[in-house]
Design a protein around this motif. Structure first.
Motif, mmCIF file in Angstrom:
data_model
loop_
_atom_site.group_PDB
_atom_site.id
_atom_site.type_symbol
_atom_site.label_atom_id
_atom_site.label_comp_id
_atom_site.label_asym_id
_atom_site.label_seq_id
_atom_site.Cartn_x
_atom_site.Cartn_y
_atom_site.Cartn_z
ATOM 1 N N PRO A 17 0.814 -1.224 0.000
ATOM 2 C CA PRO A 17 0.000 0.000 0.000
ATOM 3 C C PRO A 17 0.849 1.277 0.000
ATOM 4 C CG PRO A 17 -0.136 -1.129 2.133
ATOM 5 C CD PRO A 17 0.655 -2.006 1.218
ATOM 6 N N TYR A 18 2.018 1.239 0.653
ATOM 7 C CA TYR A 18 2.845 2.443 0.784
ATOM 8 C C TYR A 18 3.361 2.915 -0.568
ATOM 9 C CZ TYR A 18 6.152 5.644 3.029
ATOM 10 O OH TYR A 18 6.839 6.765 3.443
ATOM 11 N N TYR A 19 3.775 1.960 -1.431
ATOM 12 C CA TYR A 19 4.284 2.330 -2.754
ATOM 13 C C TYR A 19 3.296 2.002 -3.870
ATOM 14 C CZ TYR A 19 8.769 3.106 -0.502
ATOM 15 O OH TYR A 19 9.772 3.581 0.302
ATOM 16 N N ARG A 20 2.074 1.636 -3.494
ATOM 17 C CA ARG A 20 1.027 1.288 -4.469
ATOM 18 C C ARG A 20 1.597 0.376 -5.557
ATOM 19 N NH1 ARG A 20 -1.154 6.161 -6.953
ATOM 20 N NH2 ARG A 20 -2.556 4.691 -7.948
ATOM 21 N N ILE A 42 17.352 -0.056 -8.662
ATOM 22 C CA ILE A 42 17.221 1.399 -8.458
ATOM 23 C C ILE A 42 17.128 1.804 -6.987
ATOM 24 C CG2 ILE A 42 16.220 1.875 -10.740
ATOM 25 C CD1 ILE A 42 13.426 1.866 -9.411
ATOM 26 N N SER A 43 17.000 0.823 -6.077
ATOM 27 C CA SER A 43 16.833 1.151 -4.658
ATOM 28 C C SER A 43 17.249 -0.024 -3.786
ATOM 29 C CB SER A 43 15.355 1.484 -4.391
ATOM 30 O OG SER A 43 15.052 1.417 -3.011
ATOM 31 N N ASN A 44 17.596 0.275 -2.527
ATOM 32 C CA ASN A 44 17.875 -0.798 -1.563
ATOM 33 C C ASN A 44 16.633 -1.650 -1.306
ATOM 34 O OD1 ASN A 44 20.568 -0.278 -1.065
ATOM 35 N ND2 ASN A 44 20.132 1.214 0.527
ATOM 36 N N LEU A 45 15.478 -1.119 -1.650
ATOM 37 C CA LEU A 45 14.233 -1.857 -1.428
ATOM 38 C C LEU A 45 13.909 -2.824 -2.561
ATOM 39 C CD1 LEU A 45 11.958 0.944 0.068
ATOM 40 C CD2 LEU A 45 12.854 -1.058 1.252
ATOM 41 N N ASP A 46 14.723 -2.846 -3.624
ATOM 42 C CA ASP A 46 14.436 -3.745 -4.749
ATOM 43 C C ASP A 46 14.324 -5.219 -4.333
ATOM 44 O OD1 ASP A 46 14.433 -1.552 -6.435
ATOM 45 O OD2 ASP A 46 16.476 -1.872 -7.158
ATOM 46 N N PRO A 47 15.273 -5.764 -3.519
ATOM 47 C CA PRO A 47 15.134 -7.184 -3.168
ATOM 48 C C PRO A 47 13.809 -7.514 -2.475
ATOM 49 C CG PRO A 47 17.355 -6.431 -2.718
ATOM 50 C CD PRO A 47 16.535 -5.201 -3.039
ATOM 51 N N ALA A 143 11.619 -5.698 -14.571
ATOM 52 C CA ALA A 143 11.881 -4.253 -14.518
ATOM 53 C C ALA A 143 11.115 -3.644 -13.358
ATOM 54 C CB ALA A 143 11.460 -3.593 -15.825
ATOM 55 N N ILE A 144 11.846 -2.914 -12.511
ATOM 56 C CA ILE A 144 11.205 -2.156 -11.433
ATOM 57 C C ILE A 144 11.182 -0.710 -11.911
ATOM 58 C CG2 ILE A 144 11.337 -1.454 -9.014
ATOM 59 C CD1 ILE A 144 13.105 -4.006 -8.618
ATOM 60 N N ILE A 145 9.972 -0.157 -12.001
ATOM 61 C CA ILE A 145 9.818 1.188 -12.551
ATOM 62 C C ILE A 145 9.274 2.100 -11.465
ATOM 63 C CG2 ILE A 145 8.708 2.549 -14.372
ATOM 64 C CD1 ILE A 145 8.588 -0.240 -15.933
ATOM 65 N N GLY A 146 10.118 3.030 -11.032
ATOM 66 C CA GLY A 146 9.835 3.893 -9.882
ATOM 67 C C GLY A 146 9.015 5.101 -10.224
ATOM 68 N N PRO A 147 8.968 6.071 -9.341
ATOM 69 C CA PRO A 147 9.896 6.310 -8.245
ATOM 70 C C PRO A 147 9.448 5.616 -6.957
ATOM 71 C CG PRO A 147 8.355 8.116 -8.359
ATOM 72 C CD PRO A 147 7.962 7.149 -9.440
ATOM 73 N N TYR A 148 10.409 5.421 -6.043
ATOM 74 C CA TYR A 148 10.064 4.947 -4.706
ATOM 75 C C TYR A 148 9.632 6.161 -3.891
ATOM 76 C CZ TYR A 148 11.845 0.139 -4.978
ATOM 77 O OH TYR A 148 12.031 -1.198 -5.268
ATOM 78 N N ILE A 155 5.858 0.081 -10.294
ATOM 79 C CA ILE A 155 5.463 -1.046 -11.147
ATOM 80 C C ILE A 155 6.589 -2.079 -11.193
ATOM 81 C CG2 ILE A 155 4.759 -1.743 -13.485
ATOM 82 C CD1 ILE A 155 3.793 1.146 -13.911
ATOM 83 N N VAL A 156 6.218 -3.346 -11.028
ATOM 84 C CA VAL A 156 7.169 -4.445 -11.187
ATOM 85 C C VAL A 156 6.675 -5.301 -12.344
ATOM 86 C CG1 VAL A 156 8.325 -6.403 -10.087
ATOM 87 C CG2 VAL A 156 7.617 -4.439 -8.704
ATOM 88 N N VAL A 157 7.501 -5.411 -13.393
ATOM 89 C CA VAL A 157 7.097 -6.150 -14.594
ATOM 90 C C VAL A 157 7.978 -7.390 -14.762
ATOM 91 C CG1 VAL A 157 6.672 -6.013 -17.081
ATOM 92 C CG2 VAL A 157 6.649 -3.926 -15.719
ATOM 93 N N TYR A 158 7.314 -8.538 -14.941
ATOM 94 C CA TYR A 158 8.026 -9.775 -15.258
ATOM 95 C C TYR A 158 7.820 -10.070 -16.733
ATOM 96 C CZ TYR A 158 8.470 -10.340 -10.250
ATOM 97 O OH TYR A 158 8.803 -10.136 -8.933
ATOM 98 N N GLY A 159 8.940 -10.148 -17.479
ATOM 99 C CA GLY A 159 8.853 -10.418 -18.908
ATOM 100 C C GLY A 159 8.821 -11.913 -19.194
ATOM 101 N N GLU A 160 8.611 -12.248 -20.450
ATOM 102 C CA GLU A 160 8.629 -13.656 -20.846
ATOM 103 C C GLU A 160 10.054 -14.198 -20.740
ATOM 104 O OE1 GLU A 160 6.960 -14.388 -24.686
ATOM 105 O OE2 GLU A 160 5.177 -13.175 -24.263
#
Length: 193
Positions: A17-20, A42-47, A143-148, A155-160
């Motif tokens: 909820p915090y980063y929608r 792009i951030s320490n929060l990525d993992p 792909a993690i697409i910010g901003p944080y 947005i977190v996108v998983y490709g084929e």
């Protein structure tokens, strides 16, 4: 409930909820077998963000220094993280990564090796290509697409999965393979930015 599942549910309840957080492409994520999951950084929060959005538990390489911090050294192994020494070829970490993939699990990597200072995708290191060429694991770009930023959509996108057969047939180098993986991550960023 395992510690991993417990930690995932707690972190998800806070971060989602915090980063929608919106997740796209989960149908592309193989349900079984080894998966090499390669994401921009792009951030320490990525993992944790990848960990809570991926449909399967993810094993991450984490810089060795983190395993000497009092609280982290106990928590990191419980959330499937293992140490990697940066700036050198860490054979032990490579062996661990290979066995995770060969055992049919998910190995999460940030091929850039360090956070991008600009938010732009940097150059990937050969490690991602090494794992992709040495195993039969599916290679999934992420792909993690910010901003944080609080309450702004993340947005977190998983490709084929990327087809590795040509590269393996042509005996591509680890660097060439990593470059292809990075191009696929860039395409996801361009598409969903």
């Amino acid at each position: 409930m395992s510690f991993y599942s417990f930690a995932k549910s707690v972190v998800k309840a806070i971060l989602k909820p915090y980063y929608r957080i919106e997740t796209i492409g989960l149908e592309n994520f193989p349900r079984t077998g080894g998966v090499l999951l390669c994401s921009n950084h792009i951030s320490n929060l990525d993992p944790p963000v990848v960990g809570i959005t991926a449909p399967r538990p993810v094993h991450f390489m984490a810089k060795a220094e983190l395993f000497s911090k009092p609280i982290l050294k106990n928590i990191l192994p419980k959330i499937h993280s293992f140490p990697v020494k940066r700036g050198m070829s860490d054979r032990e970490a490579l062996r661990t990564g290979l066995s995770i993939l060969k055992d049919g699990n998910v190995l999460g990597l940030f091929p850039e090796g360090t956070r991008s200072r600009t938010g732009e995708l940097g150059k990937g290191l050969a490690g991602a290509g090494f794992f992709a060429l040495r195993t039969e694991a599916d290679v999934v770009p992420c792909a993690i697409i910010g901003p944080y930023k609080p309450f702004k959509k993340l947005i977190v996108v998983y490709g084929e999965p990327i087809n590795m057969s040509e590269l393996k047939k042509n005996k591509a180098s680890a660097n060439e393979t990593t470059e292809l993986i990075m191009n696929e991550i860039q395409k996801l960023i361009n598409k969903y930015k």
